[in-house]
Scaffold this motif. Structure first.
Motif, PDB file in Angstrom:
ATOM      1  N   SER A   1       0.622   9.436   6.137  1.00  0.00           N
ATOM      2  CA  SER A   1       1.563   8.280   6.077  1.00  0.00           C
ATOM      3  C   SER A   1       3.109   8.856   6.157  1.00  0.00           C
TER       4      SER A   1
ATOM      5  N   ALA B   1       1.286  10.123  -5.271  1.00  0.00           N
ATOM      6  CA  ALA B   1       0.226   9.125  -5.042  1.00  0.00           C
ATOM      7  C   ALA B   1      -1.116   9.795  -6.165  1.00  0.00           C
ATOM      8  N   HIS B   2      -1.365  11.212  -6.191  1.00  0.00           N
ATOM      9  CA  HIS B   2      -2.535  11.666  -6.929  1.00  0.00           C
ATOM     10  C   HIS B   2      -1.951  12.124  -8.432  1.00  0.00           C
TER      11      HIS B   2
ATOM     12  N   ASN C   1       5.321   4.805   2.293  1.00  0.00           N
ATOM     13  CA  ASN C   1       5.737   6.039   2.918  1.00  0.00           C
ATOM     14  C   ASN C   1       6.414   5.638   4.154  1.00  0.00           C
TER      15      ASN C   1
ATOM     16  N   LYS D   1      -4.841   4.494  -7.156  1.00  0.00           N
ATOM     17  CA  LYS D   1      -5.865   5.498  -7.464  1.00  0.00           C
ATOM     18  C   LYS D   1      -5.966   5.525  -8.980  1.00  0.00           C
TER      19      LYS D   1
ATOM     20  N   ASP E   1       4.122  16.139  -1.128  1.00  0.00           N
ATOM     21  CA  ASP E   1       3.168  15.353  -1.901  1.00  0.00           C
ATOM     22  C   ASP E   1       3.376  15.925  -3.105  1.00  0.00           C
TER      23      ASP E   1
ATOM     24  N   GLY F   1      -1.847  -0.920  -4.277  1.00  0.00           N
ATOM     25  CA  GLY F   1      -0.229  -1.188  -3.881  1.00  0.00           C
ATOM     26  C   GLY F   1       0.291   0.083  -4.304  1.00  0.00           C
TER      27      GLY F   1
ATOM     28  N   SER G   1      -3.575  15.955  -1.596  1.00  0.00           N
ATOM     29  CA  SER G   1      -4.828  15.122  -1.759  1.00  0.00           C
ATOM     30  C   SER G   1      -6.228  15.833  -1.281  1.00  0.00           C
TER      31      SER G   1
ATOM     32  N   THR H   1       0.958  -1.349   0.178  1.00  0.00           N
ATOM     33  CA  THR H   1      -0.037  -0.120   0.012  1.00  0.00           C
ATOM     34  C   THR H   1       0.769   1.313  -0.117  1.00  0.00           C
ATOM     35  N   GLY H   2       0.363   2.294  -0.320  1.00  0.00           N
ATOM     36  CA  GLY H   2       0.956   3.676  -0.137  1.00  0.00           C
ATOM     37  C   GLY H   2       1.227   4.033   1.010  1.00  0.00           C
ATOM     38  N   TYR H   3       0.474   3.653   2.034  1.00  0.00           N
ATOM     39  CA  TYR H   3       0.694   4.026   3.529  1.00  0.00           C
ATOM     40  C   TYR H   3       1.998   3.238   3.865  1.00  0.00           C
TER      41      TYR H   3
ATOM     42  N   ASP I   1       5.948  12.002  -2.868  1.00  0.00           N
ATOM     43  CA  ASP I   1       4.845  11.357  -2.903  1.00  0.00           C
ATOM     44  C   ASP I   1       3.749  11.696  -4.123  1.00  0.00           C
TER      45      ASP I   1
ATOM     46  N   HIS J   1       0.434  14.170   3.420  1.00  0.00           N
ATOM     47  CA  HIS J   1      -0.485  12.950   3.747  1.00  0.00           C
ATOM     48  C   HIS J   1       0.270  12.382   5.103  1.00  0.00           C
TER      49      HIS J   1
ATOM     50  N   THR K   1       1.427   5.531  -6.133  1.00  0.00           N
ATOM     51  CA  THR K   1       0.315   4.534  -5.552  1.00  0.00           C
ATOM     52  C   THR K   1      -0.405   3.986  -6.767  1.00  0.00           C
TER      53      THR K   1
HETATM   54  C1  LIG Z   1      -0.934  11.457  -0.893  1.00  0.00           C
HETATM   55  C2  LIG Z   1      -1.214  10.020  -0.529  1.00  0.00           C
HETATM   56  N1  LIG Z   1      -0.109   9.051  -0.129  1.00  0.00           N
HETATM   57  C3  LIG Z   1      -0.151   8.029   0.039  1.00  0.00           C
HETATM   58  C4  LIG Z   1      -1.737   7.557   0.373  1.00  0.00           C
HETATM   59  C5  LIG Z   1      -1.785   5.783   0.800  1.00  0.00           C
HETATM   60  O1  LIG Z   1      -2.153   5.275  -0.399  1.00  0.00           O
HETATM   61  P1  LIG Z   1      -2.862   3.895  -0.269  1.00  0.00           P
HETATM   62  O2  LIG Z   1      -4.255   4.147  -0.084  1.00  0.00           O
HETATM   63  O3  LIG Z   1      -2.307   2.953  -1.312  1.00  0.00           O
HETATM   64  O4  LIG Z   1      -2.251   3.367   1.157  1.00  0.00           O
HETATM   65  C6  LIG Z   1      -2.820   8.460  -0.104  1.00  0.00           C
HETATM   66  C7  LIG Z   1      -4.044   8.061   0.288  1.00  0.00           C
HETATM   67  O5  LIG Z   1      -4.585   6.960   0.425  1.00  0.00           O
HETATM   68  C8  LIG Z   1      -2.399   9.623  -0.380  1.00  0.00           C
HETATM   69  O6  LIG Z   1      -3.340  10.464  -0.543  1.00  0.00           O
END
Ligand SMILES: Cc1ncc(COP(=O)(O)O)c(C=O)c1O
Length: 390
Positions: A128, A200-201, A105, A232, A169, A238, A173, A100-102, A198, A126, A229
């Motif tokens: 995380s 992710a978005h 990080n 999304k 970020d 993952g 987000s 996961t992204g969490y 990061d 974020h 990530t």
């Molecule tokens: C900027 C950012 N990083 C990391 C995550 C975590 O990613 P994941 O949902 O894959 O755990 C999120 C949101 O879920 C996010 O918005």
């Protein structure tokens, strides 16, 4: 008589409710007819049957479960292939898959930092990223959101001993704005710091080929640590960290959330490979998304809605107080429209908002339903003389 744990849990619940922070889950089915403007499926890939087929075929071939951690016997050729594709997409020598992204990080910051590391984080990063630095026991400072002058000041003031890491970020987000990667990279380099972003978005959405706001435009020498990530825009699940071979090797050795967890199920990796294929083969998804964003912004402006300065699929309407946000979200839900109702502590007090996200899967009718719903919220508020906020 209540035992200490029951008392503790009950007291925390009361406090959470009292402060208006009680969180709810909604059980729903993706095809329940709702107009979903709350998710992060920006390219509409999560529901694409070709991803589901790739996932099922992967599971049939390689098993439904991850079986073991990557370092034991869970690391399969499909994970290796996915890592190579992600490294190529982002223009980096190597990439490492996380579940996961969490965890990506958390694991990256824990493996890179220790109490001698100085970490400089954007205030709106974020959770995380903040949690990862905390887990590492690093010395953290937070700079005002997007305020490069503040970052420079903090870097200049901090002692120059040891390692320094600037963390941001890519796309924020809850606000949808994009970090100034070129400026962050220049400032970090001039103060002897590494930059971690990061994205992710941004991944799948921004960049010439959907490589994100860092991607190939800002190479590994400018952004040594890049996180993306996969749950999304890429519609699966993952995350990955991309960078030098040495960085990836370091994470394999020291990132505890990588070492001590079961590998991602192979079918999920197969679905992500399909998503990457579609990202390249169907650029019209990104064109459609851009059209929807432009139309939403134009019509929301005409309606006088409090739009944020975002050009990404995340289009928050900052309504101010939490009750107003809940009123609007409930009224929209009554019309079958789902939006995120984001309140303190996720965003600062007084900045509660509807987090509206757009997706290439939205039809024109979806967008019209949303705009009509928002217009109705506005009209009912005027009629009732309710608090109009900003
Ligand atoms: C900027 C950012 N990083 C990391 C995550 C975590 O990613 P994941 O949902 O894959 O755990 C999120 C949101 O879920 C996010 O918005």
């Amino acid at each position: 008589m209540q035992d200490a744990w029951s008392t503790y849990i009950a007291e925390r619940a009361v406090k959470q409710r009292h402060t208006g922070r009680w969180r709810h889950r909604r059980t729903r089915h993706p095809s329940d007819g709702c107009h979903d403007f709350a998710g992060n499926d920006y390219l509409g890939l999560a529901g694409d049957p070709r991803l589901a087929e790739a996932q099922a075929a992967g599971a049939r071939r390689l098993g439904a479960g991850g079986r073991a951690s990557h370092l034991v016997s869970g690391h399969l050729a499909v994970h290796e292939a996915l890592e190579a594709r992600l490294a190529a997409l982002t223009g980096r020598p190597a990439a490492l898959l996380f579940s996961t992204g969490y965890m990506a990080n958390l694991g990256t910051l824990q493996a890179l930092c220790d109490p001698d590391t100085r970490v400089f984080q954007d205030r709106l990063n974020h959770a995380s990223l903040l949690d990862g630095a905390r887990l590492a026991g690093a010395r953290s400072r937070r700079f005002h959101h997007g305020d490069l002058g503040d970052l420079e000041r903090l870097l200049a003031r901090a002692p120059h001993d040891g390692r320094r890491l600037v963390v941001s970020d890519g796309v924020f987000s809850m606000d949808g704005d994009v970090a100034d990667i070129a400026a962050l990279a220049a400032i970090s380099a001039s103060h002897g710091a590494w930059l971690m972003v990061d994205d992710a978005h941004g991944l799948g959405v921004l960049g010439e080929i959907g490589d994100g706001c860092v991607g190939r435009a800002h190479g590994v020498e400018r952004v040594p640590v890049l996180v993306g990530t996969l749950g999304k825009a890429l519609g699966s699940a993952g995350a990955f960290v991309a960078g030098s071979q040495a960085l990836v090797e370091h994470l394999i050795q020291f990132a505890r959330p990588y070492v001590y967890t079961t590998a991602q199920p192979p079918g999920v990796a197969a679905a992500t490979l399909k998503a990457l294929e579609l990202l390249e083969a169907e650029p019209e998804r990104r064109t459609r998304l851009a059209t929807l964003i432009a139309r939403f912004r134009l019509e929301a402006t005409t309606l006088g809605l409090p739009l944020a300065a975002s050009t990404t699929p995340i289009q928050p309407l900052v309504l101010g107080d939490s009750e107003r946000v809940m009123r609007w979200a409930t009224r929209l839900a009554e019309r079958g429209i789902m939006v995120g109702a984001i309140r303190e502590p996720t965003v600062p007090r007084g900045q509660a908002r509807l987090r509206i996200t757009l997706s290439a899967a939205h039809t024109d009718a979806d967008l019209e339903a949303l705009l009509e719903g928002l217009a109705d919220c506005r009209a009912r508020e005027s009629l009732a003389g309710e608090e109009a906020g900003p």
